[in-house]
Motif scaffolding. Structure first.
Motif, PDB file in Angstrom:
ATOM      1  N   LEU A  14       0.840  -1.200   0.000  1.00  0.00           N
ATOM      2  CA  LEU A  14       0.000   0.000   0.000  1.00  0.00           C
ATOM      3  C   LEU A  14       0.876   1.252   0.000  1.00  0.00           C
ATOM      4  N   GLN A  15       1.964   1.227   0.739  1.00  0.00           N
ATOM      5  CA  GLN A  15       2.881   2.370   0.752  1.00  0.00           C
ATOM      6  C   GLN A  15       3.434   2.638  -0.640  1.00  0.00           C
ATOM      7  N   GLU A  16       3.805   1.576  -1.336  1.00  0.00           N
ATOM      8  CA  GLU A  16       4.341   1.729  -2.700  1.00  0.00           C
ATOM      9  C   GLU A  16       3.272   2.264  -3.644  1.00  0.00           C
ATOM     10  N   ALA A  17       2.059   1.746  -3.526  1.00  0.00           N
ATOM     11  CA  ALA A  17       0.979   2.182  -4.404  1.00  0.00           C
ATOM     12  C   ALA A  17       0.644   3.655  -4.181  1.00  0.00           C
ATOM     13  N   VAL A  18       0.599   4.073  -2.915  1.00  0.00           N
ATOM     14  CA  VAL A  18       0.341   5.481  -2.608  1.00  0.00           C
ATOM     15  C   VAL A  18       1.449   6.357  -3.184  1.00  0.00           C
ATOM     16  N   GLY A  19       2.688   5.913  -3.056  1.00  0.00           N
ATOM     17  CA  GLY A  19       3.814   6.675  -3.591  1.00  0.00           C
ATOM     18  C   GLY A  19       3.738   6.865  -5.093  1.00  0.00           C
ATOM     19  N   GLU A  20       3.124   5.902  -5.774  1.00  0.00           N
ATOM     20  CA  GLU A  20       2.989   6.003  -7.231  1.00  0.00           C
ATOM     21  C   GLU A  20       1.783   6.839  -7.648  1.00  0.00           C
ATOM     22  N   VAL A  21       0.663   6.690  -6.928  1.00  0.00           N
ATOM     23  CA  VAL A  21      -0.583   7.337  -7.349  1.00  0.00           C
ATOM     24  C   VAL A  21      -0.696   8.779  -6.875  1.00  0.00           C
ATOM     25  N   ALA A  22      -0.339   9.054  -5.628  1.00  0.00           N
ATOM     26  CA  ALA A  22      -0.571  10.386  -5.049  1.00  0.00           C
ATOM     27  C   ALA A  22       0.014  11.530  -5.865  1.00  0.00           C
ATOM     28  N   PRO A  23       1.240  11.403  -6.421  1.00  0.00           N
ATOM     29  CA  PRO A  23       1.775  12.525  -7.201  1.00  0.00           C
ATOM     30  C   PRO A  23       1.011  12.787  -8.495  1.00  0.00           C
ATOM     31  N   ARG A  24       0.165  11.849  -8.913  1.00  0.00           N
ATOM     32  CA  ARG A  24      -0.604  12.028 -10.147  1.00  0.00           C
ATOM     33  C   ARG A  24      -2.006  12.567  -9.877  1.00  0.00           C
ATOM     34  N   VAL A  25      -2.268  12.966  -8.641  1.00  0.00           N
ATOM     35  CA  VAL A  25      -3.575  13.520  -8.276  1.00  0.00           C
ATOM     36  C   VAL A  25      -3.486  15.039  -8.276  1.00  0.00           C
TER      37      VAL A  25
END
Length: 232
Positions: A86-97
């Motif tokens: 989940l930490q990795e997924a957040v790191g990938e998705v959050a900057p694209r929001v």
């Protein structure tokens, strides 16, 4: 609660040549839990968000509040979960929001979106967009390019309107007093329309203006930017 706002976002982005999908699986971002001390209850919503939106190049939200939650709170929540995936997924998705004005100005490189709105307008910069996301003057740069608009400055624009989500419930008297100040400043502009980037703030200020019979309507930034000669 305000379906015309996401509809306006879709119309606007498609007019600008963006391929838009609105995944029906999406839910609340979870900020309501996080801001009231229920961090563990927010984690399933973080997980849902990254699962639903992880495949997209960009996630555009018509809310500085929700965008700020994803970009500023999700990393801590993912860490709290103890789930490295989940930490990795957040790191990938959050900057694209992106908040809407950020996406238009910074990603698409556009300030003139082809809008037409022949009304006297004043703009309220919401706290999360101003202080958390630092969107600066991006919304104003977009509004200044709208044909027909009479854009007038809002006195003490950077002052909080007093909504603050559950703050308005827990501290109602303070919230109303702050909102009354904001409503007075709006009335002083002589504007027909108050525009902001968060419907929660518009609901608070608009409720006060309505009770005062001020004759000022509220609209989300997306609705103004989506307006054309055919619809305005």
């Amino acid at each position: 609660m305000w379906p015309e706002t996401p509809k306006a976002v879709v119309r606007l982005l498609e007019r600008l040549g963006v391929t838009v999908e609105f995944p029906v699986e999406q839910t609340c971002c979870g900020q309501m839990f996080t801001n009231t001390g229920y961090a563990d209850e927010a984690i399933p919503l973080v997980r849902s968000f990254v699962e639903v939106f992880g495949r997209y190049d960009a996630v555009v939200a018509p809310s500085g509040s929700c965008t700020g939650s994803v970009r500023e709170q999700y990393a801590d929540l993912a860490t709290r979960s103890g789930d490295s995936g989940l930490q990795e997924a957040v790191g990938e998705v959050a900057p694209r929001v992106y908040e809407l004005s950020e996406y238009l100005v910074d990603v698409l490189g556009i300030t003139d979106v082809g809008a037409y709105f022949p009304h006297r307008v004043t703009y309220h910069p919401t706290c999360h967009s101003l202080r958390m996301l630092h969107v600066g003057d991006r919304p104003l740069r977009l509004l200044r390019e709208v044909r027909g608009i009479d854009l007038v400055e809002l006195p003490a624009a950077a002052e909080c309107c007093g909504f603050g989500g559950t703050f308005a419930v827990k501290n109602a008297d303070v919230s109303v007093a702050m909102g009354a100040d904001k409503a007075r400043h709006v009335r002083d502009t002589g504007a027909e329309v108050l525009v902001a980037g968060d419907n929660s703030c518009l609901a608070h200020i608009g409720g006060l203006l309505g009770r005062e019979r001020a004759g000022v309507r509220t609209m989300h930034l997306a609705e103004v930017l989506a307006a054309t000669e055919e619809s305005a």
